[in-house]
Design a protein around this motif. Structure first.
Motif, PDB file in Angstrom:
ATOM      1  N   GLY A   8       0.816  -1.201   0.000  1.00 14.20           N
ATOM      2  CA  GLY A   8       0.000   0.000   0.000  1.00 14.20           C
ATOM      3  C   GLY A   8       0.853   1.255   0.000  1.00 14.20           C
ATOM      4  N   ARG A   9       1.907   1.222   0.806  1.00 12.64           N
ATOM      5  CA  ARG A   9       2.791   2.380   0.867  1.00 12.64           C
ATOM      6  C   ARG A   9       3.460   2.601  -0.489  1.00 12.64           C
ATOM      7  NH1 ARG A   9       3.551   1.922   6.257  1.00 12.64           N
ATOM      8  NH2 ARG A   9       4.599  -0.078   5.998  1.00 12.64           N
ATOM      9  N   ALA A  10       3.874   1.513  -1.100  1.00 11.43           N
ATOM     10  CA  ALA A  10       4.527   1.617  -2.411  1.00 11.43           C
ATOM     11  C   ALA A  10       3.561   2.199  -3.441  1.00 11.43           C
ATOM     12  CB  ALA A  10       5.018   0.242  -2.852  1.00 11.43           C
ATOM     13  N   THR A  11       2.343   1.678  -3.448  1.00 10.65           N
ATOM     14  CA  THR A  11       1.334   2.179  -4.381  1.00 10.65           C
ATOM     15  C   THR A  11       1.080   3.661  -4.156  1.00 10.65           C
ATOM     16  OG1 THR A  11       0.275   0.015  -4.339  1.00 10.65           O
ATOM     17  CG2 THR A  11      -1.004   1.834  -5.250  1.00 10.65           C
ATOM     18  N   ALA A  12       0.978   4.046  -2.909  1.00  6.39           N
ATOM     19  CA  ALA A  12       0.725   5.451  -2.579  1.00  6.39           C
ATOM     20  C   ALA A  12       1.854   6.333  -3.103  1.00  6.39           C
ATOM     21  CB  ALA A  12       0.560   5.621  -1.076  1.00  6.39           C
ATOM     22  N   ALA A  13       3.086   5.838  -2.975  1.00  7.65           N
ATOM     23  CA  ALA A  13       4.233   6.616  -3.439  1.00  7.65           C
ATOM     24  C   ALA A  13       4.190   6.786  -4.953  1.00  7.65           C
ATOM     25  CB  ALA A  13       5.532   5.932  -3.013  1.00  7.65           C
ATOM     26  N   GLN A  14       3.902   5.680  -5.652  1.00  9.95           N
ATOM     27  CA  GLN A  14       3.798   5.753  -7.114  1.00  9.95           C
ATOM     28  C   GLN A  14       2.710   6.724  -7.525  1.00  9.95           C
ATOM     29  OE1 GLN A  14       3.455   1.297  -7.538  1.00  9.95           O
ATOM     30  NE2 GLN A  14       4.504   1.754  -9.457  1.00  9.95           N
ATOM     31  N   LEU A  15       1.618   6.645  -6.792  1.00 13.42           N
ATOM     32  CA  LEU A  15       0.473   7.490  -7.084  1.00 13.42           C
ATOM     33  C   LEU A  15       0.846   8.957  -6.940  1.00 13.42           C
ATOM     34  CD1 LEU A  15      -2.406   6.219  -7.561  1.00 13.42           C
ATOM     35  CD2 LEU A  15      -3.023   7.327  -5.440  1.00 13.42           C
ATOM     36  N   ARG A  16       1.540   9.245  -5.876  1.00 16.88           N
ATOM     37  CA  ARG A  16       1.932  10.627  -5.619  1.00 16.88           C
ATOM     38  C   ARG A  16       2.835  11.116  -6.743  1.00 16.88           C
ATOM     39  NH1 ARG A  16       2.882   9.984  -0.455  1.00 16.88           N
ATOM     40  NH2 ARG A  16       4.995   9.270  -0.870  1.00 16.88           N
ATOM     41  N   ASP A  17       3.729  10.241  -7.171  1.00 17.01           N
ATOM     42  CA  ASP A  17       4.652  10.632  -8.238  1.00 17.01           C
ATOM     43  C   ASP A  17       3.949  10.870  -9.563  1.00 17.01           C
ATOM     44  OD1 ASP A  17       6.769  10.655  -6.585  1.00 17.01           O
ATOM     45  OD2 ASP A  17       7.568   8.712  -7.178  1.00 17.01           O
ATOM     46  N   SER A  18       2.923  10.056  -9.802  1.00 19.83           N
ATOM     47  CA  SER A  18       2.265  10.181 -11.106  1.00 19.83           C
ATOM     48  C   SER A  18       1.229  11.297 -11.099  1.00 19.83           C
ATOM     49  CB  SER A  18       1.618   8.857 -11.496  1.00 19.83           C
ATOM     50  OG  SER A  18       0.612   8.524 -10.586  1.00 19.83           O
ATOM     51  N   LEU A  19       1.134  11.978  -9.969  1.00 23.95           N
ATOM     52  CA  LEU A  19       0.171  13.063  -9.893  1.00 23.95           C
ATOM     53  C   LEU A  19       0.784  14.313 -10.494  1.00 23.95           C
ATOM     54  CD1 LEU A  19      -2.461  13.516  -9.532  1.00 23.95           C
ATOM     55  CD2 LEU A  19      -2.290  12.925  -7.144  1.00 23.95           C
ATOM     56  N   ASP A  20       0.940  14.246 -11.803  1.00 20.19           N
ATOM     57  CA  ASP A  20       1.664  15.304 -12.496  1.00 20.19           C
ATOM     58  C   ASP A  20       0.847  16.561 -12.684  1.00 20.19           C
ATOM     59  OD1 ASP A  20       3.808  13.707 -12.744  1.00 20.19           O
ATOM     60  OD2 ASP A  20       3.229  12.943 -14.716  1.00 20.19           O
ATOM     61  N   PHE A  21      -0.421  16.462 -12.366  1.00 17.83           N
ATOM     62  CA  PHE A  21      -1.298  17.561 -12.747  1.00 17.83           C
ATOM     63  C   PHE A  21      -0.673  18.934 -12.589  1.00 17.83           C
ATOM     64  CE2 PHE A  21      -3.874  20.957 -10.914  1.00 17.83           C
ATOM     65  CZ  PHE A  21      -4.420  21.419 -12.099  1.00 17.83           C
ATOM     66  N   ALA A  22      -0.408  19.259 -11.340  1.00 16.34           N
ATOM     67  CA  ALA A  22       0.016  20.634 -11.110  1.00 16.34           C
ATOM     68  C   ALA A  22       1.507  20.783 -11.308  1.00 16.34           C
ATOM     69  CB  ALA A  22      -0.371  21.061  -9.704  1.00 16.34           C
ATOM     70  N   ARG A  23       2.213  19.670 -11.208  1.00 22.50           N
ATOM     71  CA  ARG A  23       3.652  19.760 -11.329  1.00 22.50           C
ATOM     72  C   ARG A  23       4.031  20.209 -12.730  1.00 22.50           C
ATOM     73  NH1 ARG A  23       4.758  15.394  -8.556  1.00 22.50           N
ATOM     74  NH2 ARG A  23       5.742  13.953  -9.973  1.00 22.50           N
ATOM     75  N   GLU A  24       3.465  19.542 -13.713  1.00 23.01           N
ATOM     76  CA  GLU A  24       3.826  19.854 -15.080  1.00 23.01           C
ATOM     77  C   GLU A  24       3.374  21.251 -15.501  1.00 23.01           C
ATOM     78  OE1 GLU A  24       2.646  18.568 -19.393  1.00 23.01           O
ATOM     79  OE2 GLU A  24       2.697  16.854 -18.008  1.00 23.01           O
ATOM     80  N   PRO A  25       2.100  21.570 -15.330  1.00 28.57           N
ATOM     81  CA  PRO A  25       1.667  22.911 -15.722  1.00 28.57           C
ATOM     82  C   PRO A  25       2.402  23.993 -14.943  1.00 28.57           C
ATOM     83  CG  PRO A  25      -0.207  21.579 -15.057  1.00 28.57           C
ATOM     84  CD  PRO A  25       0.986  20.740 -14.900  1.00 28.57           C
ATOM     85  N   LEU A  26       2.771  23.690 -13.732  1.00 29.46           N
ATOM     86  CA  LEU A  26       3.461  24.702 -12.944  1.00 29.46           C
ATOM     87  C   LEU A  26       4.839  24.994 -13.511  1.00 29.46           C
ATOM     88  CD1 LEU A  26       2.448  23.879  -9.283  1.00 29.46           C
ATOM     89  CD2 LEU A  26       1.937  25.929 -10.596  1.00 29.46           C
ATOM     90  N   GLY A  27       5.327  24.078 -14.329  1.00 26.41           N
ATOM     91  CA  GLY A  27       6.606  24.309 -14.974  1.00 26.41           C
ATOM     92  C   GLY A  27       6.574  25.542 -15.859  1.00 26.41           C
ATOM     93  N   GLU A  28       5.371  25.910 -16.267  1.00 24.64           N
ATOM     94  CA  GLU A  28       5.211  27.103 -17.097  1.00 24.64           C
ATOM     95  C   GLU A  28       5.557  28.371 -16.320  1.00 24.64           C
ATOM     96  OE1 GLU A  28       4.178  27.106 -20.352  1.00 24.64           O
ATOM     97  OE2 GLU A  28       4.383  24.921 -20.203  1.00 24.64           O
ATOM     98  N   LEU A  29       5.507  28.251 -15.019  1.00 23.03           N
ATOM     99  CA  LEU A  29       5.707  29.441 -14.201  1.00 23.03           C
ATOM    100  C   LEU A  29       7.118  29.485 -13.634  1.00 23.03           C
ATOM    101  CD1 LEU A  29       2.351  29.444 -12.181  1.00 23.03           C
ATOM    102  CD2 LEU A  29       2.823  30.428 -14.419  1.00 23.03           C
ATOM    103  N   SER A  30       7.651  30.673 -13.563  1.00 24.25           N
ATOM    104  CA  SER A  30       8.972  30.843 -12.962  1.00 24.25           C
ATOM    105  C   SER A  30       8.864  30.664 -11.455  1.00 24.25           C
ATOM    106  CB  SER A  30       9.489  32.243 -13.256  1.00 24.25           C
ATOM    107  OG  SER A  30       8.753  33.180 -12.502  1.00 24.25           O
TER     108      SER A  30
END
Lengths: 143, 143
Positions: free
Chosen positions: A101-123
């Motif tokens: 479960g912990r491993a799955t949660a970690a993978q899940l957190r990592d794949s939660l690119d939503f805001a990470r990727e779009p935020l790359g647009e911002l300085s």
DNA sequence: ACCGAATTACTTGACAACATGAAATATCGA
DNA sequence: TCGATATTTCATGTTGTCAAGTAATTCGGT
């Protein structure tokens, strides 16, 4: 209360609506990649931070405790979570992630690119600005 | 892909999560005051802007058309929405709000204080800034 | 221009997950 | 012991998927 919203405010509200929709989409998608539903992923993510009694999960999710029973049941039947007795109070059951479960949660957190990727647009400066604006909006008072 | 998120980004992601949670809470609450579910309120709000065929509702909600059938059924049985034939294509049914439905949608929109009230914390300049940041984040290119 | 095949729009039915509320059980605390 | 609390179970309703079915449209070939 607040008078009828002005044009600018309405636009911002609309944008927030779009952010919310996008966020959900991404979240469900990330969950689905692990054959989890959104609710299951949320609970697993919660427990990965810290095991907690059913009651508290319900408060976090803002739903009835009886609902949590089913969600944890499904997570447990898949070996991602286990119920442990609370040594301090025999009424409560602590839900805790298993190793898997912990491993799955970690993978899940990592794949939660939503805001990470779009935020790359911002300085960096802009991100800091955004952070401050959101905090103010949410009424978060930084200590 | 994006490397592991830095601390600042993680904070912003967290904040967005909070915004999303708050938004949903408010939305469900506003809907419940009219004895509507979130999904019903979303569809009604959509149709209040413009009547549309079932298929398009499904695309907007990003769900299967068969799901929309049920939601519109419930709205229709409460007299908030009606199905009308499309003169141009006898296969499609246009869902349109009734008079009552339009009124309910308007009330709903007004009671959607979520972002309106918290946004009051921000000055006009800040709101404009927030708008721009969100647009950039969402990849919206202003014409 | 016509006919048949593929496509499209919608509905139905079966089924799973989520959500609520009420009632049951077990435990705690005063 | 009595009232409050934590969890579960059950009944019920809504949302969601998928597969199958019906009706209407469109398109390709002759």
């Amino acid at each position: 209360m607040t008078p009828r919203a002005d044009h600018l405010t309405a636009e911002v509200v609309e944008l927030i609506g779009t952010v919310v929709a996008r966020y959900h989409e991404e979240y469900e998608h990330a969950a689905a990649e692990h054959s989890l539903t959104g609710a299951q992923a949320r609970v697993l993510g919660l427990l990965a931070r810290e095991p907690m009694p059913m009651r508290r999960i319900a408060r976090s999710l803002k739903c009835e405790p009886s609902n949590v029973t089913g969600i944890v049941d499904r997570l447990e039947s898949r070996g991602l979570v286990e119920r442990r007795p609370d040594p301090a109070d025999r009424r409560v059951k602590l839900a805790a992630p298993t190793e898997t479960g912990r491993a799955t949660a970690a993978q899940l957190r990592d794949s939660l690119d939503f805001a990470r990727e779009p935020l790359g647009e911002l300085s960096v400066t802009e991100r800091a600005l955004l952070k401050e604006l959101l905090q103010r909006m949410l009424g978060v008072t930084p200590e």
